[in-house]
Each structure stands twice: as C-alpha cells, then as structure tokens.
Scaffold this active site. Structure first.
Site, PDB file in Angstrom:
ATOM      1  N   ARG A 220       0.854  -1.194   0.000  1.00 16.99           N
ATOM      2  CA  ARG A 220       0.000   0.000   0.000  1.00 16.99           C
ATOM      3  C   ARG A 220       0.885   1.238   0.000  1.00 16.99           C
ATOM      4  O   ARG A 220       1.790   1.343   0.826  1.00 16.99           O
ATOM      5  CB  ARG A 220      -0.914   0.015   1.219  1.00 16.99           C
ATOM      6  CG  ARG A 220      -1.797  -1.215   1.222  1.00 16.99           C
ATOM      7  CD  ARG A 220      -3.107  -1.030   1.894  1.00 16.99           C
ATOM      8  NE  ARG A 220      -3.774  -2.318   1.884  1.00 16.99           N
ATOM      9  CZ  ARG A 220      -4.846  -2.620   2.589  1.00 16.99           C
ATOM     10  NH1 ARG A 220      -5.385  -1.701   3.368  1.00 16.99           N
ATOM     11  NH2 ARG A 220      -5.386  -3.810   2.506  1.00 16.99           N
ATOM     12  N   GLU A 222       0.871   3.968   1.289  1.00 17.14           N
ATOM     13  CA  GLU A 222       0.390   4.836   2.369  1.00 17.14           C
ATOM     14  C   GLU A 222       1.203   6.128   2.359  1.00 17.14           C
ATOM     15  O   GLU A 222       2.429   6.097   2.368  1.00 17.14           O
ATOM     16  CB  GLU A 222       0.576   4.165   3.740  1.00 17.14           C
ATOM     17  CG  GLU A 222       0.003   2.771   3.862  1.00 17.14           C
ATOM     18  CD  GLU A 222      -1.496   2.748   4.128  1.00 17.14           C
ATOM     19  OE1 GLU A 222      -2.089   3.843   4.192  1.00 17.14           O
ATOM     20  OE2 GLU A 222      -2.045   1.631   4.253  1.00 17.14           O
ATOM     21  N   ARG A 228       1.802   2.329  12.785  1.00 10.93           N
ATOM     22  CA  ARG A 228       1.121   1.062  12.487  1.00 10.93           C
ATOM     23  C   ARG A 228       0.933   0.799  11.003  1.00 10.93           C
ATOM     24  O   ARG A 228       0.281  -0.171  10.620  1.00 10.93           O
ATOM     25  CB  ARG A 228      -0.224   1.011  13.224  1.00 10.93           C
ATOM     26  CG  ARG A 228      -1.243   2.030  12.756  1.00 10.93           C
ATOM     27  CD  ARG A 228      -2.429   2.010  13.701  1.00 10.93           C
ATOM     28  NE  ARG A 228      -3.597   2.688  13.184  1.00 10.93           N
ATOM     29  CZ  ARG A 228      -3.727   4.009  13.043  1.00 10.93           C
ATOM     30  NH1 ARG A 228      -2.710   4.817  13.320  1.00 10.93           N
ATOM     31  NH2 ARG A 228      -4.852   4.522  12.588  1.00 10.93           N
ATOM     32  N   HIS A 229       1.488   1.665  10.151  1.00  9.29           N
ATOM     33  CA  HIS A 229       1.400   1.448   8.707  1.00  9.29           C
ATOM     34  C   HIS A 229       2.776   1.250   8.098  1.00  9.29           C
ATOM     35  O   HIS A 229       3.701   1.990   8.414  1.00  9.29           O
ATOM     36  CB  HIS A 229       0.750   2.655   8.014  1.00  9.29           C
ATOM     37  CG  HIS A 229      -0.702   2.803   8.302  1.00  9.29           C
ATOM     38  ND1 HIS A 229      -1.165   3.585   9.321  1.00  9.29           N
ATOM     39  CD2 HIS A 229      -1.793   2.246   7.708  1.00  9.29           C
ATOM     40  CE1 HIS A 229      -2.499   3.521   9.339  1.00  9.29           C
ATOM     41  NE2 HIS A 229      -2.898   2.714   8.384  1.00  9.29           N
ATOM     42  N   GLU A 362      -6.348  -1.363  14.881  1.00 12.73           N
ATOM     43  CA  GLU A 362      -7.123  -2.279  14.049  1.00 12.73           C
ATOM     44  C   GLU A 362      -6.227  -3.446  13.640  1.00 12.73           C
ATOM     45  O   GLU A 362      -5.175  -3.259  13.062  1.00 12.73           O
ATOM     46  CB  GLU A 362      -7.629  -1.547  12.806  1.00 12.73           C
ATOM     47  CG  GLU A 362      -8.430  -2.453  11.896  1.00 12.73           C
ATOM     48  CD  GLU A 362      -8.702  -1.853  10.524  1.00 12.73           C
ATOM     49  OE1 GLU A 362      -9.069  -0.662  10.426  1.00 12.73           O
ATOM     50  OE2 GLU A 362      -8.540  -2.597   9.526  1.00 12.73           O
ATOM     51  N   SER A 365      -9.988  -6.669   9.337  1.00 17.85           N
ATOM     52  CA  SER A 365     -11.282  -6.227   8.824  1.00 17.85           C
ATOM     53  C   SER A 365     -11.901  -7.382   8.062  1.00 17.85           C
ATOM     54  O   SER A 365     -11.181  -8.147   7.417  1.00 17.85           O
ATOM     55  CB  SER A 365     -11.118  -5.071   7.839  1.00 17.85           C
ATOM     56  OG  SER A 365     -10.872  -3.865   8.512  1.00 17.85           O
ATOM     57  N   ARG A 413       0.629  -6.372  12.654  1.00 16.35           N
ATOM     58  CA  ARG A 413      -0.132  -5.692  13.720  1.00 16.35           C
ATOM     59  C   ARG A 413      -0.484  -6.649  14.853  1.00 16.35           C
ATOM     60  O   ARG A 413      -0.484  -6.255  16.019  1.00 16.35           O
ATOM     61  CB  ARG A 413      -1.407  -5.081  13.143  1.00 16.35           C
ATOM     62  CG  ARG A 413      -1.088  -3.938  12.208  1.00 16.35           C
ATOM     63  CD  ARG A 413      -2.096  -2.837  12.351  1.00 16.35           C
ATOM     64  NE  ARG A 413      -1.878  -1.844  11.318  1.00 16.35           N
ATOM     65  CZ  ARG A 413      -2.848  -1.138  10.763  1.00 16.35           C
ATOM     66  NH1 ARG A 413      -4.098  -1.340  11.129  1.00 16.35           N
ATOM     67  NH2 ARG A 413      -2.571  -0.234   9.845  1.00 16.35           N
TER      68      ARG A 413
END
Ligand code: ATP
Ligand code: MG
Length: 439
Positions: A220, A222, A228-229, A362, A365, A413
């Site tokens: 990703r 980001e 956390r990314h 998180e 998902s 995570r």
C-alpha cells in the site's frame, strides 16, 4: 585470515552442551557475542541459533599457535570451535567448552555500527539502518522467533479446520481497497499495480475450494508515516463459502487464542526476554456495534459524525477504554466500507462488516461479501468505480456465486499487539516505509 570450513561439521548446538557430556569432544559454530579477558583466563561467549555457550581459555594451557589465533578474534566474528566439554559449576549453565582448535570463518570490522549485546542502547532509526546486527540482539531474536511461532500456529490451525492455502497474484490490474494507496508499475506496454490485498481473488476461489486462506505480502502506497502502517505488510486472509460474517469471526478469535496458547507453550524464554506476560483472552471477544462505539466515544469527549470513519485520536481514546482487550466493532455504515462488503438487506445504510481491534489498533477487517451481481454493480457506482475494470470479477457472478464471508488480518499488527511493541517496525525484519528502502 579467513579459513575454509573443510570437513568441520557441527556436533552440538549450544543448548545441547550440558555438564552430563563432561569430557566429550564437540564442534560448535556461531558468532562471538562477548569477550572478557581476565588476564590468565579469557571467556568468549559464542552464540548460535539455539543460545550461547561459554568458551574458556586458560592461557597457560593452550599452544602458542592457538593463542595467536584467539588474539585475532573480535566480537561478531563467525568462528568454529573444536574442544572438550567441561562441567564447571561456576560457568553459565554449569558447562563450558575448552578449545583445542578454532577456525575463523568470518571477520567483523570494528567499531561496529551497533552493539548487538544491546548494552549500549540505540534509537530505532539507528537500529534499522544496521538491522542485521540489530536482529542479533536477544530482544530482536525473541520477537522473530515468536513471530515464527504465531505464523506456524495460524497456518496449522487453519489447515486443521479444512482451509486450503492459496497464492493469489501480486501484479494486478484493478484496485480492491481504494485507488489512492496503489503502487503503479510498468507492465510491458501497459500499466499494472501491486496488489493491496487478495480480496477479489480469494472471493473467486471459494467457488472452487470453498474454504481458502493465504499468508502473503501486500503493498500500500500509504502517504502518512505512522507507527502502524508500512508500505509492505503481511496479511493473513481467509474466505469461506456458505457462511456469514459471524462464522468467520468465530474462526478468527479461535485462531488467535490458539496462536497465543502455542506461543505461551513453546516460547517461554523469548517472552521472558521481552518481559511480556501473555494472557489467553476469553472467547467470544466482545462485540460492539459502531453506534455503541460512537456513544462511548462521545461520553469520552470525542464526537464522530455518524457515517464517518473513526479517526486516529478517537481510536487512541478507545484504546484507553479497552486496555488489554481484543474486541470487535460490527455493523459499520456501508459507506465507510469497501464495495465488496454486503449491505444489510433490511437497512442498506449499514453493512455486514467487522473490525477486530486490540486496544487502539485495528488488527483485522472482514465481513459478509456481496453475492449478487446487481448489488455489486450498485456498490461500484456508489463508490465511483468503473465496472469495466472489474469485468473479470463480475463474470464470476454468472457462474454460481454462493453467499460467502471472510477477513484480512495484519500479521505485523497482531505481533505488535501481542508483544506490546509501540512501533510496527520493531516486528518486521526489514520494514518498508516512505523513508526506508534500504537495507
Ligand atoms: P487502516 O485503517 O489501519 O489503515 P485498513 O482498514 O486500510 O487499515 P484493511 O484494508 O482493512 O486495512 O486491511 C486488513 C488489515 O491489514 C488491517 O486491519 C491491518 O491489520 C492490515 N493493514 C492494512 N494496511 C496496512 C499497512 N499499511 N501496514 C500494516 N498493516 C496493514
Ligand atoms: Mg480495515
């Protein structure tokens, strides 16, 4: 002077050398972690993949040739030692190795950019620049040994439950998780992207294998730099036919509990090194609706407009209210969720979606997926996506698409949460973010 391995082969790992083997000959290999010269005696700590062993040199008892070679050795040299095992109550673990012969197999240049004993603490940035030395620190090693245990537990749990492990493409033509975070790549004469998730592939595969999972790297782009990314992360993905969200949530919580109990069983020493007291969470994990969470946040002074995503400061607050807790947030507004999430039949503003949280982070998902072509087309329209880009997936609706559900869980995570590390970079071997492309 680097020597050849020749016919030397390891006879024992450090952990297998015990006082019971007093008098036996052994060949060990590893890296010199520490050298303590006390004048008449020198102690060398040799580390291999299983632990450490003390090499003790009584200077008056060894040949001049061996003494000369020993004098060349510095910390982090890779060496081999042939010696006699000696029981000694004063040595660590009551045993030491008295060398007869050594081989210098790899030199280390001093000063080292980082002290792998960890006695001189260094900032994370410095540690990541000299990552391979940093990984030799006992804490780093412990993290990745536990990570290995978790991955192994997850894989064996899912296989035992009848899921088939699959590998979906990393080079793709259309985004599944929103266009902004895509890395573009040149693909011969056209444009392609690095996959952000296996979503639309795992959803197709349930029409063949019914229960699938994948553990793999996804990408990703980001923009933000957070704790956390990362731009490259490991996702554990699961998808199953003829079930709904609740069924796959159950699999997820059971899987996490299984992984935690395995770590507790198999990695006591590593948990101790990290000072982590892992508790086995009770299942079922608590389930809160999005509306309940909004109310809870409002009470805590954080107002979120209904229909919006929960902001990072709000998550931070939520973390303080849910210390040490895994919990699910369910019933999200449809517009906060990707197009493949199924809206509720009787209330399409809400969706069959869930997030698994640990404190403020998180972890996963998931949800029930859209299983009707008409609904899928509507969802694409709502999110301004071009149906032509999804033709390959839309076709599957014409070949018998069953109801199905699944999730994606960030492995990095999860490890971060279990080991209570503040930064995701601590639990990734060679993290990739905007500023980190080397090493
Ligand atoms: P976030 O809101 O935290 O950015 P997301 O909702 O965009 O995450 P999902 O698309 O739901 O992420 O992906 C499933 C899981 O993959 C997430 O719950 C998270 O654990 C993990 N994940 C997603 N993006 C990243 C990232 N950039 N770095 C590390 N893990 C990630
Ligand atoms: Mg998410």
């Amino acid at each position: 002077m680097i020597e050849e391995l020749g016919d030397w082969r390891r006879t024992h790992y450090s952990k297998d050398i015990s006082s019971k083997l007093d008098g036996k000959e052994a060949i060990v290999f590893g890296w010199i972690e520490d050298i303590r010269d006390l004048g008449k005696i020198t102690f060398y700590t040799l580390r291999d993949k299983e632990g450490v062993i003390q090499i003790t040199v009584h200077k008056k008892n060894v040949s001049k040739k061996l003494l000369e070679k020993l004098s060349l050795i510095k910390r982090q040299y890779a060496i081999g030692v042939k010696g006699i095992i000696k029981a000694n109550p004063e040595a660590p673990k009551g045993v030491e190795l008295i060398p007869l012969e050594i081989k210098i197999l790899g030199e280390a240049i001093h000063p080292l950019p980082l002290d792998p004993t960890g006695r001189t603490p260094a900032e994370l940035d410095t540690r990541l620049k000299a990552r391979i030395l940093d990984l030799r620190r006992p804490e780093s090693r412990a993290i990745f040994l536990i990570r290995h245990e978790v991955t192994n537990a997850i894989r064996s749990f899912l296989i035992k439950k009848g899921y088939i492990e699959v590998h979906t493409p990393r080079i793709i033509s259309a985004a599944a998780e929103g266009g902004a975070a895509l890395f573009k790549i040149n693909y011969f004469d056209s444009q392609a992207y690095l996959a952000q998730s296996p979503e639309l592939y795992k959803e197709q595969l349930i029409t063949v294998f019914e229960k699938v999972f994948e553990i793999g790297t996804f990408f990703r782009a980001e923009e933000t730099h957070t704790r956390r990314h990362l731009n490259e992360f490991i996702s554990v993905d699961l998808e199953e036919a003829f079930v709904t969200m609740n069924d796959v949530m159950k699999v997820q919580e059971e899987m996490i509990v299984y992984a935690i109990s395995k770590v507790k069983e198999e990695r006591k020493e590593e948990l101790e090194i990290l000072g982590v007291n892992l508790e086995i969470p009770k299942i079922p994990f608590k389930r809160y609706t999005y509306d309940e969470i909004l109310k809870e946040l409002e009470k805590a002074g954080e107002k979120i407009e209904w229909g919006n995503d929960i902001s990072t400061p709000a998550y931070r607050k939520l973390g303080k209210l849910h210390l040490n807790e895994f919990y699910f947030i369910i019933d999200w507004p449809s517009k906060t969720r990707p197009f493949y999430i199924k809206p509720k039949e009787d209330n399409p503003g809400l969706s069959y979606a869930f997030d698994l949280m640990y404190e403020w982070i998180e972890i996963a998902s998931g949800g029930s997926r859209v299983d009707k072509k008409t609904v899928f087309l509507e969802r694409l329209k709502e999110q301004n996506l071009n149906p032509n880009s999804f033709k390959f997936y839309l076709d599957v609706f014409d070949y018998g698409m069953p109801p199905h559900a699944g999730w994606g869980l960030g492995l990095d995570r999860l490890i971060m949460a279990l080991l209570k590390r503040e930064n995701i970079r601590e639990v990734v071997l060679f993290p990739r973010d905007r500023f980190l492309l080397v090493p």
